[in-house]
Design an enzyme around this catalytic site. Structure first.
Site, PDB file in Angstrom:
ATOM      1  N   GLY A 259       0.832  -1.203   0.000  1.00 36.43           N
ATOM      2  CA  GLY A 259       0.000   0.000   0.000  1.00 36.43           C
ATOM      3  C   GLY A 259       0.861   1.246   0.000  1.00 36.43           C
ATOM      4  N   ALA A 260       0.138   2.353  -0.096  1.00 39.47           N
ATOM      5  CA  ALA A 260       0.860   3.624  -0.084  1.00 39.47           C
ATOM      6  C   ALA A 260       0.391   4.440   1.103  1.00 39.47           C
ATOM      7  CB  ALA A 260       0.588   4.379  -1.377  1.00 39.47           C
TER       8      ALA A 260
ATOM      9  N   VAL B 143       4.034   1.221   2.036  1.00 46.92           N
ATOM     10  CA  VAL B 143       3.790   0.261   3.116  1.00 46.92           C
ATOM     11  C   VAL B 143       4.097  -1.127   2.526  1.00 46.92           C
ATOM     12  CG1 VAL B 143       2.151  -0.658   4.778  1.00 46.92           C
ATOM     13  CG2 VAL B 143       1.984   1.735   4.079  1.00 46.92           C
TER      14      VAL B 143
ATOM     15  N   ASP C 187     -10.292  10.127  13.637  1.00 44.88           N
ATOM     16  CA  ASP C 187     -10.427   9.732  12.221  1.00 44.88           C
ATOM     17  C   ASP C 187     -10.858   8.265  12.128  1.00 44.88           C
ATOM     18  OD1 ASP C 187     -10.472  10.093   9.526  1.00 44.88           O
ATOM     19  OD2 ASP C 187      -8.319   9.780   9.226  1.00 44.88           O
TER      20      ASP C 187
HETATM   21  P1  AMP Z   1      -1.751   3.727   6.238  1.00 44.96           P
HETATM   22  O1  AMP Z   1      -0.547   4.551   5.913  1.00 44.96           O
HETATM   23  O2  AMP Z   1      -1.745   3.299   7.650  1.00 44.96           O
HETATM   24  O3  AMP Z   1      -3.019   4.387   5.816  1.00 44.96           O
HETATM   25  O4  AMP Z   1      -1.609   2.400   5.368  1.00 44.96           O
HETATM   26  C1  AMP Z   1      -1.818   2.339   3.965  1.00 44.96           C
HETATM   27  C2  AMP Z   1      -2.315   0.966   3.525  1.00 44.96           C
HETATM   28  O5  AMP Z   1      -1.348  -0.025   3.833  1.00 44.96           O
HETATM   29  C3  AMP Z   1      -3.557   0.551   4.296  1.00 44.96           C
HETATM   30  O6  AMP Z   1      -4.720   1.002   3.678  1.00 44.96           O
HETATM   31  C4  AMP Z   1      -3.430  -0.957   4.258  1.00 44.96           C
HETATM   32  O7  AMP Z   1      -3.944  -1.448   3.037  1.00 44.96           O
HETATM   33  C5  AMP Z   1      -1.928  -1.193   4.283  1.00 44.96           C
HETATM   34  N1  AMP Z   1      -1.517  -1.451   5.685  1.00 44.96           N
HETATM   35  C6  AMP Z   1      -1.097  -0.557   6.591  1.00 44.96           C
HETATM   36  N2  AMP Z   1      -0.780  -1.170   7.757  1.00 44.96           N
HETATM   37  C7  AMP Z   1      -0.976  -2.482   7.554  1.00 44.96           C
HETATM   38  C8  AMP Z   1      -0.840  -3.643   8.374  1.00 44.96           C
HETATM   39  N3  AMP Z   1      -0.397  -3.549   9.637  1.00 44.96           N
HETATM   40  N4  AMP Z   1      -1.135  -4.819   7.857  1.00 44.96           N
HETATM   41  C9  AMP Z   1      -1.551  -4.915   6.575  1.00 44.96           C
HETATM   42  N5  AMP Z   1      -1.731  -3.884   5.752  1.00 44.96           N
HETATM   43  C10 AMP Z   1      -1.424  -2.663   6.228  1.00 44.96           C
END
Ligand code: AMP
Length: 794
Positions: free
Chosen positions: A639-640, A646, A757
């Site tokens: 993910g981003a 990420v 949020d």
């Molecule tokens: P965030 O920056 O926390 O919004 O993370 C961006 C995306 O990364 C999220 O929407 C998830 O799809 C993925 N992601 C973040 N943290 C995790 C995690 N602990 N386990 C799995 N996917 C994650």
């Protein structure tokens, strides 16, 4: 004077009478002079009165008649007495007389003695003993008059020379007979009469079959208005239908010999069908259960009838009928085992879900039952495991229920933390109990850590003017070792709130205002987090004047308890520091005395806003664990994030243990401010320890690539997960997920933290469907000003 005109007449009448004794099926003759061949043997009194004359009719059959015609002599009293007539079962007899009677005007020179009538009598008799009959006389009481008979209009005319003769037919009835038989007597008092035929008969209802009911021949009743009720007899293999009338079918025989008012009927018994008014046995392979069914039916699925006349079909081997199944439904079998049993452990609860059995056994009354075993050893052989298991007992809760479950899912709660359990799910239907051993689907689970349950009872042990001593029972489900109790108290009047910690289930609360009411709440804390607060209880300190009277020892006890609590707490604190490697962040946290403008007790665990640090990097150092980048293996980008990509990967915890992690990276070329903001999320996350809050493993700040390492959530963010699997969740699963989010948010609020949020995109979902709150980047510390407000975005 004898009159011989009648002989001439009779020959002609014989032809006229036609058929001898032709009677209907409703009549039974007891006497018919027309058909009697031998001498009638009737007696005349006096001998020159009635005279028997035998003639031959046109068909050469003898006709016996009696005549008298002493019209010219005065004071005639001529009697004709019949032979004995046996009554049989008849109660009412009919006497049919055919006779001619000359009108007096047609006899020239007749004086006033000529009559145009004669009298009919009968005498009851017990047998054919003529001598027992008294001499005929109107004065003899045993001679009972039936009627005076005259020639009526309904006659048959015969021309005899220049004269017209009239054949009269008269019928009279004699009812309510009780003796076995009777004699008839005819009295002539001066008429010219010829008795051509005398018939004595009774009416009867002939034997009749109505449907399957058989009615016997029945004589009519004792009088013209009587109806004789006759019960019908059911044909072989039939029986009366229904409960009414109680005696089965019934009809009434009228005085005319007609069957009237049929009631009820017979129906073929079970195993027999009505074919043309007869009950025939069902053929092998066919059955008839109920009497009121018309025809036999072929045996239903999985059943057979090897013999004829079967009332029900026998179930094939392995098939059954439930005790409340009607006998004409197919035989069924128990269901096969439930399939695809899934278990999702959430703290001390487990969610079990399965697919319905492949074979429902041909029934619709499918349900499930759950059995629970608590096992000490899950590692040895199957036998070892079984030996170490025992029933879970009554403390475990099943929602909606453990037995008779209609849904293919159950939530089992109130299990013990960190314990092995073995559950068996059995599919059950209406015939399961008949089939012995059942197919079950087992699953073994181990519960996780969970916060302790609520403390139920708090009591006041002592109170002085400035100190209250409280005591309570530990929570029913501690779910681990209780590290401390947190006692929250508030002065009722001012609303000032404080917290005090205690290692023991007792605490002395000092420094209170004299004569004031306080509200207390207690909760327990383990490594799994804090449990819920108890209900509020209210206790008051003594007023200053009361306190003067109270014994000094109370104050002494109070001081002693405080001293013991402090000593215990410090002792445990030092021990835990030595043995558990207590982090510096936690030590500092416990030292924190001031929070949100409120005085907090020593050791109170609450959220610390990293922005309150002059150097935010210090907050990261204080709270988060620094990870050696060599123990991290990045695998792929998933993910981003706001500050960089990420990724998913592995974190090596020890030589043997490696876990899946998510790795948030800070993109190269970021400013110092971005670096600080990026890491502030880690210093916030690091302060939380709850199964529904994403867990921080640590940070990498000392390498070129700055990283935040968290537990890996296999199903990613909740919003995309729900969209992907839309419609695939049961209500219970969704409620379980919501419950997890609510538990996480409750924890945050108890830590004094406002997320600001909360949205499905900021909830991460584990492989076991546990929902955890994440994304603390935008979060701010709780603003206690009343005018403070914030909005959330969906
Ligand atoms: P965030 O920056 O926390 O919004 O993370 C961006 C995306 O990364 C999220 O929407 C998830 O799809 C993925 N992601 C973040 N943290 C995790 C995690 N602990 N386990 C799995 N996917 C994650």
């Amino acid at each position: 004077m004898q009159c011989n005109h009648c002989c001439v007449v009779l020959l002609t009448l014989g032809a006229l009478l036609g058929v001898h004794g032709a009677t209907s099926p409703h009549e039974v003759d007891l006497l018919n002079t027309m058909t009697m061949k031998k001498d009638l043997g009737w007696r005349s009194y006096p001998a020159n009165g009635w005279e028997e004359i035998s003639e031959i009719d046109d068909h050469n059959r003898p006709i016996r008649t009696f005549q008298v015609c002493n019209v010219l002599a005065p004071a005639q009293n001529n009697w004709l007495l019949s032979g004995y007539i046996e009554r049989g079962s008849a109660r009412r007899l009919l006497v049919e007389l055919k006779f001619t009677l000359r009108d007096c005007a047609s006899i020239p020179g007749t004086p006033g003695t000529c009559k145009e009538t004669f009298n009919l009598y009968y005498v009851d008799a017990d047998g054919p003993d003529d001598d027992a009959v008294p001499l005929p006389s109107p004065n003899e009481p045993r001679f009972r008059k039936i009627d005076t008979v005259a020639a009526d209009e309904s006659f048959t005319q015969v021309d005899v020379g220049d004269r017209v003769l009239k054949l009269n037919t008269e019928v009279r009835d004699v009812g309510s007979l009780s003796h076995p038989g009777l004699y008839l007597a005819f009295q002539d008092v001066g008429a010219c009469v010829a008795l051509v035929a005398v018939r004595v008969f009774y009416k009867r209802c002939p034997a009749e079959a109505r449907g399957l009911a058989r009615f016997p021949e029945t004589p009519s009743g004792p009088d013209a208005s009587a109806l004789v009720g006759v019960p019908g007899k059911c044909a072989p293999h039939s029986q009366p239908e229904g409960p009414e009338p109680p005696g089965g079918p019934r009809m009434y025989c009228s005085a005319d010999g007609e069957w009237l008012v049929p009631i009820g009927k017979c129906v073929c018994a079970a195993g027999y069908e009505d074919i043309g008014g007869e009950c025939r046995a069902c053929r092998p392979g066919f059955f008839k259960v109920f009497n009121d069914e018309a025809t036999c039916k072929r045996c239903t699925a999985h059943s057979h009838a090897p013999h004829s006349a079967s009332a029900r079909c026998i179930c094939e081997r392995g098939h059954y009928r439930a005790s409340n199944d009607p006998p004409d439904v197919p035989c069924t079998r128990p269901p096969s085992a439930p399939r695809n049993l899934l278990s999702l452990v959430n703290g001390t609860s487990v969610w079990l879900e399965w697919a319905p059995p492949k074979d429902k056994g041909g029934r619709v009354d499918l349900s499930y039952s759950i059995s629970c075993l608590r096992c000490d050893d899950m590692s040895g052989t199957l036998l070892d495991v079984q030996r170490s298991c025992r029933p879970c007992g009554a403390g475990v809760r099943y929602w909606p229920t453990a037995n008779g479950l209609r849904e293919a899912a159950v939530l089992i709660s109130r299990l013990t933390a960190h314990t092995n359990y073995s559950f068996k799910v059995q599919a059950v239907n209406g015939v399961s109990s008949k089939a012995g051993l059942q197919a079950v689907t087992p699953v073994n689970i181990t519960t996780n850590q969970a916060a302790p349950s609520k403390i139920l009872k708090i009591k006041r042990e002592l109170n002085t003017k400035d100190c209250i001593v409280l005591a309570w029972l530990p929570p029913l489900q501690p779910n681990g070792e209780i590290l401390e109790y947190e006692v929250k108290y508030m002065e009722k009047l001012s609303g000032n709130e404080s917290v005090i910690l205690s290692r023991a289930a007792r605490v002395a609360v000092p420094g209170l205002q004299p004569g004031s009411a306080y509200l207390f709440q207690v909760r327990a804390r383990t490594t799994a987090g804090s449990g819920p607060y108890s209900h509020q209880v209210e206790f008051s300190t003594l007023s200053a004047s009361d306190a003067e009277l109270s014994p000094v020892s109370v104050v002494g006890v109070c001081i002693a308890i405080i001293t013991i609590s402090v000593v215990l707490f410090i002792g445990c604190f030092i021990l835990s520091r030595r043995h558990c490697g207590y982090s510096k962040a936690k030590q500092d946290e416990e030292k924190l005395q001031f929070q949100n403008g409120q005085v907090k007790a020593h050791g109170m665990k609450t959220y610390v806003d990293p922005h309150t640090y002059e150097d935010p990097a210090q907050a990261v150092k204080d709270f988060a664990k620094e990870i050696n980048p060599s123990s991290i293996k990045i695998e792929k980008v998933i993910g981003a994030g706001e500050f960089g990509e990420v990724c998913s990967g592995h974190l090596k915890l020890s030589r043997r243990r490696e876990i899946n992690v998510a790795i948030k990276t800070l993109k190269g070329g970021s400013t110092e401010r971005q670096r600080s903001d990026f890491l502030s999320e880690a210093s916030i996350m690091a302060q939380f320890d709850n199964p529904n809050i994403i867990h921080l493993e640590g940070v990498v700040t000392k390498s070129k690539l700055v990283m935040i390492v968290t537990e890996y959530m296999e199903n990613g963010s909740l919003d995309s997960f729900l969209r992907k699997r839309d419609g695939q969740f049961t209500v219970i699963q969704l409620v379980g997920m919501l419950r997890g989010i609510a538990a996480g948010m409750t924890y945050l609020s108890e830590m004094g933290f406002v997320h600001r949020d909360l949205a499905a995109r900021n909830i991460l979902v584990s492989s076991g469907l546990v929902c955890k709150v994440s994304d603390f980047g935008l979060s701010r510390v709780l603003d206690r000003r009343p005018e403070a407000a914030y909005t959330t975005l969906v």
